[in-house]
Design an enzyme around this catalytic site. Structure first.
Site, PDB file in Angstrom:
ATOM      1  N   CYS A  17      17.555  36.286 -57.962  1.00  0.00           N
ATOM      2  CA  CYS A  17      16.887  35.217 -58.710  1.00  0.00           C
ATOM      3  C   CYS A  17      17.027  33.899 -57.964  1.00  0.00           C
ATOM      4  O   CYS A  17      16.056  33.151 -57.806  1.00  0.00           O
ATOM      5  CB  CYS A  17      17.496  35.094 -60.111  1.00  0.00           C
ATOM      6  N   CYS A 362      17.113  46.206 -56.510  1.00  0.00           N
ATOM      7  CA  CYS A 362      17.919  45.348 -57.388  1.00  0.00           C
ATOM      8  C   CYS A 362      19.375  45.782 -57.451  1.00  0.00           C
ATOM      9  O   CYS A 362      20.294  44.982 -57.296  1.00  0.00           O
ATOM     10  CB  CYS A 362      17.330  45.329 -58.799  1.00  0.00           C
ATOM     11  N   ASP A 404      55.937  30.963 -44.533  1.00  0.00           N
ATOM     12  CA  ASP A 404      56.805  29.835 -44.246  1.00  0.00           C
ATOM     13  C   ASP A 404      58.061  30.021 -45.103  1.00  0.00           C
ATOM     14  O   ASP A 404      58.013  30.700 -46.132  1.00  0.00           O
ATOM     15  CB  ASP A 404      56.092  28.533 -44.607  1.00  0.00           C
TER      16      ASP A 404
END
Length: 729
Positions: A17, A362, A404
């Site tokens: 769409c 679709c 870290d």
């Protein structure tokens, strides 16, 4: 001069769409910077007023079959909009389906009570009722350079069926197509619901303080930075802010997904949408309503919807080739058998028309974005922000996670682990009291940890005079004219106040990765205090969950090797120590050359390493850095959520693969049966609609399913932004 304009667009249910709208508008003169958001149902663009008017844009979008309303004219009322969504029959697609169904029912009655000729024209009229609007949309798309659309295929198939006398089937095909569009709309709204519900978490009204002890109710959307609001127990906090007065437990689950309320005190930050539990709070607004944490999360998720995954881009390119090929095959099916072997024209044209309906892509086109939308929605609810389909795909492929240390695997705040008196019979609390008394007023992390320890123990501090820092070594002062200090072991040794028994104890504590300070009273060391930045409570569990998923964990830190080895050993992962920021980047690049790397850091000091990895993820409970840097964020600050994020990404990619198999599998089966004449027009459109609905429903399963990481954890821990930038290769 280009002006910015926005529209609210009803009826957009999938990226196809958005593609139609974008394609049609790109051909209009004076239109630039087109952005279409399916999840938000909005259209924004820039217009050159001398070449084109906003009214022409509105008309073009409406000709494509969508209801476009300029945002400046009628801002959508959320309550009315939600009511309209719940009444499918009030939408344009709903009215079309009802009209087609009513006309088909009337034609069926004509067949039952009149002759075949009259019934045929009844079915003919019933078909036209639904076909005319579809044909109009098909022609508009064709004029915009998009001839191969589902509407065009429907128009050709239904129109051809009318020509060869299959009016009844043509009318049924139109009805089934209309019903399928309604189902797609309902499914799309389900996917949007999780994002829309976030906005509802922020209260619409707030109690604004107008004078000490006086308040009035105002619209929360009109609050200004610096204003003070009063939040009663049980109320939701109306804005991001900082507590001015009061202490209470705050439920932050709407923002972070963390189910356990957190105690908040004066100066602590609070987020809009959080729930105040215990006491009345006075809160100073620190962010405007349009930029509060929940608003930013919504905006980031919406933008992430537009960041397409590599798989989605491939499917899009494939469908552009696929549709013309199907049309070409349909033409051959209609023409070759009659000309080559004398087949009946009516029979083979009928099969070709059915083949056109089978070829509608679709279900294939929606297979990826439907899953991505569901994953982003469920991730957001679980405190996992993933910035688009590209990030999800890269996360699913991660084979090593580099952490870290400070602020990621550890809390980032040192805590007192040991207080040792020189004499076995000595008073450890006396050592802590003297040290905390000296550290009053200091903002050093070690000083804050010592003060927090004293508060926890309920110790009464002593007044210290002439307090001053000893540069690089500690702090000193006087208590009742006696010199006292808290210093490093090296300084104490240099001053000759460190007895031999303490030296071996200091060495043992430092070997355990702890920082040690010596407390000196006069010329005598009275004790030691050891501190360490402890691992997060869930760090061990999080690393184990990654190992269970076959993902290697690695710690990168600038700390000394002894401390790094201690922390890594306690958690149970590999480590590299003594790394400067540049060294971390070098290490990440070496890993990237041979593995798929996710880097997890605090989003501030680790920015270069985050950028160098395939996927950079920031830790942080809704902070600016966590939300606006890297490719993802863990809002709950949990190491275990790293595994949850990878698990969700893997489950999403599995869901996408299932959707592609469903879409192509159904089409393959019906393609063969249609060419062989086993299935006809109405079964062809039923197969196409059914595939679309199945794909969408399968994607919606992600909204309810646990992630793979959750299943692998015990107890379960895992519960989706930024720019939507693609994951880095």
């Amino acid at each position: 001069m280009a002006d910015h304009h926005e529209w609210h667009v009803d009826g957009m249910d999938c990226p196809s769409c958005a593609g139609k709208i974008r394609g049609a508008l790109e051909r209009l003169p004076g239109v630039e910077d087109i952005r279409v958001s399916v999840i938000n149902e909005t259209l924004s663009l820039s217009l050159d007023g001398s070449r084109i008017s906003p009214e022409r844009v509105t008309a073009t979008v409406r000709q494509l079959g969508y209801q476009a309303t300029p945002s400046s004219e009628t801002p959508p009322d959320p309550a009315a909009e939600e009511e309209t969504r719940s009444r499918w029959y009030a939408t344009g697609k709903g009215r079309l389906a009802l009209a087609s169904g009513g006309a088909l029912a009337a034609a069926t009655l004509l067949r039952l009570f009149t002759d075949e000729t009259l019934a045929y024209w009844g079915f003919f009229a019933a078909c036209l009722v639904g076909l005319v609007p579809i044909a109009r949309r098909a022609l508009t798309s064709a004029r915009a350079g998009m001839p191969f659309t589902i509407e065009m295929l429907m128009t050709i198939a239904a129109g051809g069926a009318l020509i060869i006398g299959a009016a009844g089937e043509a009318a049924l095909v139109i009805l089934l197509f209309s019903v399928g569009e309604i189902l797609e709309g309902v499914a799309a709204d389900r996917a949007r619901a999780g994002i829309r519900s976030l906005a509802d978490l922020v209260p619409r009204s707030a109690r604004l303080e107008t004078a000490p002890g006086e308040t009035r109710t105002v619209d929360a959307a009109h609050l200004k930075v610096g204003q003070v609001v009063v939040v009663r127990p049980g109320d939701r906090i109306p804005a991001d802010g900082a507590i001015l007065e009061g202490r209470s437990a705050i439920d932050e689950s709407p923002v972070t997904g963390e189910s356990v309320p957190r105690s908040k005190d004066v100066d602590d930050a609070v987020h809009a949408g959080s729930i105040n539990h215990d006491a009345v709070l006075r809160i100073r607004v620190t962010r405007p309503p349009e930029d509060n944490t929940i608003a930013r999360i919504i905006r980031l998720v919406e933008e992430a919807q537009e960041a397409r995954a590599p798989t989605e881009r491939f499917i899009d390119r494939f469908s552009r080739i696929y549709m013309p090929v199907v049309v070409g095959i349909a033409v051959l099916v209609a023409v070759v058998p009659p000309l080559a072997v004398g087949g009946g024209w009516s029979e083979w044209v009928y099969r070709a028309l059915a083949l056109l309906l089978i070829g509608c892509p679709c279900a294939l086109v929606i297979s990826v974005p439907a899953s991505i939308a569901s994953a982003l929605s469920v991730g957001t609810r679980r405190g996992l922000l993933l910035k688009g389909g590209a990030v999800i795909e890269a996360t699913a492929r991660a084979s090593v996670v580099a952490f870290d240390k400070t602020g990621t695997l550890t809390a980032g705040q040192p805590v007192v682990t040991d207080v040792v008196a020189v004499d076995a019979a000595g008073d450890a609390d006396a050592v802590a009291t003297l040290a905390a008394s000296l550290e009053q007023g200091s903002s050093h992390p070690l000083a804050e940890a010592i003060l927090q320890h004293a508060r926890t123990r309920g110790l009464s501090l002593t007044r210290v005079s002439e307090s001053k820092a000893i540069a690089g070594h500690g702090v000193e002062g006087r208590i009742d004219s006696c010199r006292v200090c808290v210093v490093s072991p090296r300084y104490a040794a240099e001053q000759g106040v460190l007895p031999e028994p303490l030296r071996s104890r200091i060495a043992a504590l430092e070997a355990a990765g702890k920082t040690v300070v010596v407390v000196v009273d006069g010329d005598t060391a009275i004790g030691l205090i050891a501190l360490r930045d402890e691992p997060r409570q869930d760090a061990i569990e999080g690393v184990r969950a990654l190992e269970a998923m076959g993902v290697r964990a690695l710690m990168l830190t600038g700390d000394n090797p002894r401390t790094a080895a201690s922390i890594a050993g306690a958690i149970g992962l590999e480590h590299r120590a003594g790394l400067l920021p540049d060294d971390k980047v070098t290490m990440i690049r070496e890993l990237v050359a041979r593995e798929r790397v996710m880097m997890v850091g605090d989003g501030i000091n680790d920015a270069p390493a985050l950028a160098a990895s395939h996927v950079g993820v920031a830790m942080g409970s809704g902070t600016d850095v966590a939300l606006e840097t890297a490719d993802g964020a863990l809002l709950r600050n949990r190491v275990s959520d790293v595994a949850a994020m990878i698990g969700l990404a893997r489950e999403t990619m599995a869901n996408i693969r299932q959707n592609i198999v469903i879409a192509l599998g159904l089409k393959g089966v019906f393609l063969i049966t249609t060419v062989l004449g086993i299935t006809g027009l109405w079964l062809a459109i039923l197969a196409d609609t059914g595939a679309t609905v199945l794909v969408t429903l399968n994607a919606l399963r992600l909204l309810r399913a646990r992630s793979g990481a959750e299943a692998s954890q015990s107890p379960a821990q895992g519960e989706a932004l930024a720019s939507g930038a693609p994951a880095r290769a």
